[in-house]
Write an enzyme that holds these catalytic residues in place. Structure first.
Site, PDB file in Angstrom:
ATOM      1  N   CYS A 189     -47.066 -75.543 -77.802  1.00 23.35           N
ATOM      2  CA  CYS A 189     -46.638 -75.903 -79.149  1.00 23.35           C
ATOM      3  C   CYS A 189     -45.174 -76.345 -79.125  1.00 23.35           C
ATOM      4  O   CYS A 189     -44.352 -75.758 -78.414  1.00 23.35           O
ATOM      5  CB  CYS A 189     -46.810 -74.714 -80.088  1.00 23.35           C
ATOM      6  SG  CYS A 189     -48.529 -74.239 -80.369  1.00 23.35           S
ATOM      7  N   CYS A 197     -42.177 -73.850 -79.527  1.00 23.73           N
ATOM      8  CA  CYS A 197     -42.083 -72.825 -78.483  1.00 23.73           C
ATOM      9  C   CYS A 197     -42.037 -73.420 -77.078  1.00 23.73           C
ATOM     10  O   CYS A 197     -42.290 -72.713 -76.094  1.00 23.73           O
ATOM     11  CB  CYS A 197     -43.251 -71.846 -78.598  1.00 23.73           C
ATOM     12  SG  CYS A 197     -43.289 -70.966 -80.170  1.00 23.73           S
ATOM     13  N   CYS A 226     -49.798 -66.693 -73.691  1.00 25.60           N
ATOM     14  CA  CYS A 226     -50.080 -66.612 -75.129  1.00 25.60           C
ATOM     15  C   CYS A 226     -51.046 -65.484 -75.448  1.00 25.60           C
ATOM     16  O   CYS A 226     -51.140 -65.042 -76.584  1.00 25.60           O
ATOM     17  CB  CYS A 226     -50.648 -67.937 -75.634  1.00 25.60           C
ATOM     18  SG  CYS A 226     -52.259 -68.355 -74.942  1.00 25.60           S
ATOM     19  N   CYS A 264     -48.360 -64.987 -83.785  1.00 24.67           N
ATOM     20  CA  CYS A 264     -48.629 -66.402 -84.029  1.00 24.67           C
ATOM     21  C   CYS A 264     -49.651 -66.928 -83.028  1.00 24.67           C
ATOM     22  O   CYS A 264     -50.624 -67.588 -83.396  1.00 24.67           O
ATOM     23  CB  CYS A 264     -47.328 -67.198 -83.946  1.00 24.67           C
ATOM     24  SG  CYS A 264     -47.467 -68.917 -84.511  1.00 24.67           S
ATOM     25  N   CYS A 265     -49.434 -66.615 -81.752  1.00 22.46           N
ATOM     26  CA  CYS A 265     -50.388 -67.046 -80.724  1.00 22.46           C
ATOM     27  C   CYS A 265     -51.760 -66.425 -80.964  1.00 22.46           C
ATOM     28  O   CYS A 265     -52.787 -67.071 -80.752  1.00 22.46           O
ATOM     29  CB  CYS A 265     -49.882 -66.650 -79.337  1.00 22.46           C
ATOM     30  SG  CYS A 265     -48.481 -67.608 -78.730  1.00 22.46           S
TER      31      CYS A 265
END
Length: 232
Positions: free
Chosen positions: A197, A200, A222, A111-112
């Site tokens: 985010c 997270c 990240c 995702c990162c």
């Protein structure tokens, strides 16, 4: 360190920071500054735009930020007349979740990578100098942070990555922001110490580790500030 002591220390550090920024920014049209709108980044931004009001300010718009972060970004961009560049991933949040599921739960590294690392590296490759608000005190993974170093991007290009706040403490950053009348992200008032985010980011799990509230303690970076491996 007492009030008088920190005042003198921060004053000296601000002088040095201004000199560093002037040297980095003046006469160089290919300099960018990445800003998450956390305290150290807005301090760096404030001083950089005093030298060059048009310096590109890069913000990673992942689509997952706190509403407070977006509101604060918009406020500071408006009040400071920032040359703000919002960097977007290739897919919207809805598209990514529809195709790949909730990656921040199942595969946070991926995702990162999709929403932070790839968009930022693509943008930074357009510049020669990359200014960041990174500090050694932020995390154990940053204790060896250099104030100036060449950084290799995935495509092989190298940029000069500058972290002029590397040696600054959190207390010094906050003191400088107060002295310069810089308003800070309201999420700090709720106890957050490192803000990314929303899904997270939690309150710090360890009071002695400001980034312990990131990714549920599963990781602390990240991937942006990890140099890309050279091509074989």
């Amino acid at each position: 360190m007492g009030t008088v002591g920190i005042a003198a220390e921060v004053s000296a550090k601000l002088d040095g920071l201004r000199a560093t920024l002037k040297h980095a920014v003046t006469g160089n049209g290919d300099v960018c500054l990445t800003c998450s709108f956390q305290a150290e980044d807005v301090l760096l931004t404030k001083l950089a735009i005093e030298i060059d009001p048009a310096i590109p300010i890069l913000f990673l718009d992942t689509g997952y930020h706190f509403a407070e972060t977006y509101a604060y970004r918009d406020r500071m961009a408006r009040e400071w007349k920032l040359n703000l560049i919002n960097l977007l991933p290739e897919k919207t949040v809805a598209e990514q979740e529809s195709e790949l599921g909730i990656l921040y739960q199942s595969a946070p590294d991926r995702c990162c990578g999709l929403r932070k690392v790839e968009p930022l590296f693509k943008a930074v490759a357009q510049y020669r100098v990359w200014l960041t608000g990174l500090r050694r005190e932020q995390a154990r993974s940053r204790t060896a942070l250099e104030e100036s170093a060449m950084f290799s991007l995935p495509g092989g290009k190298q940029v000069l990555k500058l972290a002029p706040l590397a040696a600054w403490t959190t207390r010094e950053v906050w003191y400088a922001c107060e002295e310069l009348a810089i308003p800070l992200l309201p999420l700090y008032e709720r106890g957050y110490s490192s803000i990314g985010c929303e899904p997270c980011t939690s309150l710090p799990l360890d009071p002695g580790d400001p980034r312990s509230g990131r990714w549920g303690g599963r990781k602390v970076e990240c991937g942006i500030h990890i140099e890309a491996a050279p091509r074989p």
